[in-house]
Write a protein that holds these residues in place. Structure first.
Motif, mmCIF file in Angstrom:
data_model
loop_
_atom_site.group_PDB
_atom_site.id
_atom_site.type_symbol
_atom_site.label_atom_id
_atom_site.label_comp_id
_atom_site.label_asym_id
_atom_site.label_seq_id
_atom_site.Cartn_x
_atom_site.Cartn_y
_atom_site.Cartn_z
ATOM 1 N N THR A 1 13.560 17.345 3.820
ATOM 2 C CA THR A 1 14.745 17.485 3.160
ATOM 3 C C THR A 1 14.595 18.825 2.173
ATOM 4 O O THR A 1 15.517 19.188 1.417
ATOM 5 N N GLU A 2 13.141 19.213 1.928
ATOM 6 C CA GLU A 2 12.941 20.242 0.852
ATOM 7 C C GLU A 2 13.008 21.551 1.535
ATOM 8 O O GLU A 2 12.206 22.001 2.021
ATOM 9 N N ALA A 3 14.037 22.372 1.136
ATOM 10 C CA ALA A 3 14.207 23.448 1.521
ATOM 11 C C ALA A 3 13.118 24.925 1.021
ATOM 12 O O ALA A 3 12.813 25.582 1.724
ATOM 13 N N GLY A 4 12.893 24.606 -0.224
ATOM 14 C CA GLY A 4 11.948 25.420 -1.037
ATOM 15 C C GLY A 4 10.172 25.173 -0.771
ATOM 16 O O GLY A 4 9.312 26.068 -1.012
ATOM 17 N N GLY A 5 10.268 24.267 0.354
ATOM 18 C CA GLY A 5 8.811 24.223 0.864
ATOM 19 C C GLY A 5 7.690 23.476 -0.295
ATOM 20 O O GLY A 5 6.486 23.624 -0.165
ATOM 21 N N ARG A 6 8.301 23.035 -1.339
ATOM 22 C CA ARG A 6 7.507 22.272 -2.401
ATOM 23 C C ARG A 6 6.791 21.063 -1.831
ATOM 24 O O ARG A 6 7.324 20.105 -1.452
ATOM 25 N N ILE A 7 5.661 20.707 -2.266
ATOM 26 C CA ILE A 7 4.884 19.618 -2.103
ATOM 27 C C ILE A 7 5.081 18.499 -2.974
ATOM 28 O O ILE A 7 5.388 18.786 -4.142
ATOM 29 N N HIS A 8 5.785 17.382 -2.638
ATOM 30 C CA HIS A 8 6.072 16.245 -3.202
ATOM 31 C C HIS A 8 5.007 15.236 -3.069
ATOM 32 O O HIS A 8 4.340 14.932 -2.215
ATOM 33 N N THR A 9 4.597 14.542 -4.079
ATOM 34 C CA THR A 9 3.883 13.203 -4.095
ATOM 35 C C THR A 9 4.595 12.001 -4.247
ATOM 36 O O THR A 9 5.436 11.887 -5.177
ATOM 37 N N SER A 10 4.374 11.070 -3.365
ATOM 38 C CA SER A 10 4.831 9.751 -3.470
ATOM 39 C C SER A 10 3.902 8.620 -3.087
ATOM 40 O O SER A 10 2.825 9.072 -2.633
ATOM 41 N N ALA A 11 4.448 7.434 -3.244
ATOM 42 C CA ALA A 11 3.301 6.480 -3.088
ATOM 43 C C ALA A 11 3.877 5.099 -2.446
ATOM 44 O O ALA A 11 5.304 4.886 -2.469
ATOM 45 N N ALA A 12 2.967 4.229 -1.772
ATOM 46 C CA ALA A 12 3.384 3.143 -1.060
ATOM 47 C C ALA A 12 2.409 1.777 -1.361
ATOM 48 O O ALA A 12 1.082 2.342 -1.613
ATOM 49 N N THR A 13 2.707 0.741 -1.692
ATOM 50 C CA THR A 13 1.772 -0.416 -1.945
ATOM 51 C C THR A 13 1.614 -1.165 -0.701
ATOM 52 O O THR A 13 2.699 -1.402 -0.107
ATOM 53 N N VAL A 14 0.383 -1.326 -0.382
ATOM 54 C CA VAL A 14 -0.116 -2.340 0.824
ATOM 55 C C VAL A 14 -0.605 -3.419 0.303
ATOM 56 O O VAL A 14 -1.389 -3.518 -0.694
ATOM 57 N N ALA A 15 -0.228 -4.599 0.675
ATOM 58 C CA ALA A 15 -1.006 -5.932 0.280
ATOM 59 C C ALA A 15 -1.513 -6.534 1.899
ATOM 60 O O ALA A 15 -0.511 -6.613 2.601
ATOM 61 N N VAL A 16 -2.609 -6.786 2.012
ATOM 62 C CA VAL A 16 -2.864 -7.477 3.130
ATOM 63 C C VAL A 16 -3.412 -9.033 2.677
ATOM 64 O O VAL A 16 -4.541 -9.201 1.979
ATOM 65 N N LEU A 17 -2.802 -10.008 3.196
ATOM 66 C CA LEU A 17 -3.059 -11.374 2.810
ATOM 67 C C LEU A 17 -3.699 -12.235 4.090
ATOM 68 O O LEU A 17 -2.991 -12.100 5.172
ATOM 69 N N PRO A 18 -4.699 -12.954 3.895
ATOM 70 C CA PRO A 18 -5.225 -13.643 4.757
ATOM 71 C C PRO A 18 -4.312 -14.860 5.108
ATOM 72 O O PRO A 18 -3.662 -15.442 4.126
ATOM 73 N N GLU A 19 -3.758 -15.155 6.554
ATOM 74 C CA GLU A 19 -2.796 -16.188 6.786
ATOM 75 C C GLU A 19 -3.434 -17.452 6.217
ATOM 76 O O GLU A 19 -4.370 -17.921 6.778
ATOM 77 N N ALA A 20 -2.417 -18.295 5.898
ATOM 78 C CA ALA A 20 -3.007 -19.788 5.570
ATOM 79 C C ALA A 20 -2.328 -20.634 6.263
ATOM 80 O O ALA A 20 -1.277 -20.634 6.671
ATOM 81 N N GLU A 21 -2.978 -21.818 6.593
ATOM 82 C CA GLU A 21 -2.757 -22.735 7.303
ATOM 83 C C GLU A 21 -2.433 -23.789 6.249
ATOM 84 O O GLU A 21 -2.578 -23.915 5.112
ATOM 85 N N GLU A 22 -1.311 -24.998 6.962
ATOM 86 C CA GLU A 22 -0.900 -26.082 5.805
ATOM 87 C C GLU A 22 -2.022 -26.897 5.244
ATOM 88 O O GLU A 22 -1.749 -27.090 3.911
ATOM 89 N N VAL A 23 -3.232 -26.741 6.004
ATOM 90 C CA VAL A 23 -4.286 -27.714 5.408
ATOM 91 C C VAL A 23 -5.070 -27.021 4.198
ATOM 92 O O VAL A 23 -5.589 -27.449 3.400
ATOM 93 N N ASP A 24 -4.760 -25.530 4.172
ATOM 94 C CA ASP A 24 -5.310 -24.667 3.151
ATOM 95 C C ASP A 24 -4.619 -25.008 1.747
ATOM 96 O O ASP A 24 -5.001 -24.869 0.722
ATOM 97 N N ILE A 25 -3.198 -24.781 2.055
ATOM 98 C CA ILE A 25 -2.328 -24.753 0.884
ATOM 99 C C ILE A 25 -1.208 -25.946 0.731
ATOM 100 O O ILE A 25 -0.459 -25.964 1.606
ATOM 101 N N ALA A 26 -1.276 -26.874 0.235
ATOM 102 C CA ALA A 26 -0.300 -28.207 0.355
ATOM 103 C C ALA A 26 0.712 -27.742 -0.740
ATOM 104 O O ALA A 26 0.751 -27.397 -2.060
#
Length: 361
Positions: free
Chosen positions: A191-216
């Motif tokens: 959408t940038e007509a002037g060709g300017r570089i924009h800086t943006s960010a996203a946060t990633v979280a990777v969590l190990p899947e837990a079973e019922e026995v791991d977390i009551a």
């Protein structure tokens, strides 16, 4: 890390004992499964130990031949040439054994919950969050893993404000755990007509899947609210109160699911995400002391830390934790060159853990 022969002997003896137990036919079904799993886990390590020891013995034999004054001069010259080659291979084999002996992360073999959220940068951040989700989805496909979308919150122009997915397969967490953190993108928005570089960010979280026995999780610790699902712009997705919001009262953690038409399915998905987040919180608590000692740790998993920059105008991807730069941004975003970032991160973590063990010794 200096390898000790008594330690290696114990591993070989354990491998032998497990083989004998399994061959005896006297184990109960549960014990047979446990022993089979342990034996399978030891196979690769035992093979590496045997190769290392065979090469070490080979070197000792060659040294003996070279040092023997009665040996044939021609044979001695051949032995000298061979000795250099064998001596050169030993440190690499020794390191392979040392790495295999490092304490394993109990969560490494698990499946994972992937959470991506748009950060600073408005619509461009949301589009980048979508690109990252595509990268991990394609990467998962290349590894034969299954991706199931858990929930998505779409932005106005087609990106994601937030997307959560379950990635199922062997060793998912081991390969993706270093992806947690802030990913930054530098590019010219469409959408940038002037060709300017924009800086943006996203946060990633990777969590190990837990079973019922791991977390009551005690039902009395949960507040469950149901409401009508809504899509982008507030329009109703369906006309029943099928969306679920679960609040974990002791921690104040809130998980919301509305993608399924069934309240029961939404609740099950929300519980899966909640369990993974609580499990990760417990892991972080247990690791806090160790992390304080190893502040520069590659896999600290600090999701406020900027870990990687994707610079489209220069065609480069830079991982700031290990100062790695690749000029193949299209292939990294496509998922097929992501291993070229992940493998060095795993190697750096192994090197750091080896150095920490050496420091203790």
């Amino acid at each position: 890390m200096k390898l000790r022969d008594d330690q290696l002997d114990r591993i070989l003896l354990r491998h032998e004992a497990l083989g004998a137990e399994l061959s005896s036919g006297s184990l109960a079904a549960a014990d047979f499964t446990r022993a089979s799993k342990e034996l399978a886990e030891l196979e690769s390590l035992v093979e590496t130990i045997r190769t290392f020891r065979a090469r070490r013995q080979e070197l000792a034999d060659l040294e003996a031949m070279i040092g023997d004054p009665d040996s044939d001069p021609e044979m001695r010259a051949l032995a000298e040439a061979e000795r250099d080659e064998v001596a050169e291979s030993l440190p690499k084999l020794e390191r392979a054994v040392a790495i295999a002996l490092l304490p394993k992360d109990a969560a490494d073999e698990r499946s994972a919950i992937l959470e991506i959220r748009a950060g600073t940068g408005g619509e461009e951040a949301a589009l980048f969050a979508r690109d990252l989700f595509g990268m991990y989805t394609r990467y998962a496909g290349l590894h034969g893993w299954r991706v199931e979308l858990m929930s998505e919150s779409e932005a106005e122009h087609g990106g994601y404000k937030e997307v959560i997915a379950s990635i199922t397969g062997a060793g998912v967490f081991a390969r993706l755990k270093f992806e947690s953190g802030v990913h930054r993108v530098q590019r010219v928005p469409a959408t940038e007509a002037g060709g300017r570089i924009h800086t943006s960010a996203a946060t990633v979280a990777v969590l190990p899947e837990a079973e019922e026995v791991d977390i009551a999780i005690d039902e009395k610790d949960l507040r469950i609210d149901v409401f009508r699902s809504s899509g982008p712009g507030g329009q109703s997705v369906n006309t029943t109160d099928s969306a679920v919001r679960i609040t974990h009262l002791p921690t104040g953690m809130v998980v919301q699911q509305q993608d399924e038409k069934s309240q029961h399915k939404n609740k099950a998905k929300a519980m899966k995400v909640l369990r993974a987040r609580l499990y990760e919180m417990e892991r972080e608590k247990a690791d806090a002391e160790r992390a304080a000692d190893r502040k520069g740790q590659v896999g600290s998993g600090d999701r406020s830390e900027r870990i990687r920059t994707y610079n489209f105008p220069q065609g480069r991807v830079t991982d700031h934790r290990i100062n790695l730069t690749l000029y193949k941004i299209d292939r990294v975003i496509a998922g097929d060159a992501l291993d070229e970032v992940i493998e060095p991160l795993i190697a750096a973590d192994e090197a750091e853990r080896l150095a920490a063990l050496d420091g203790q010794g």
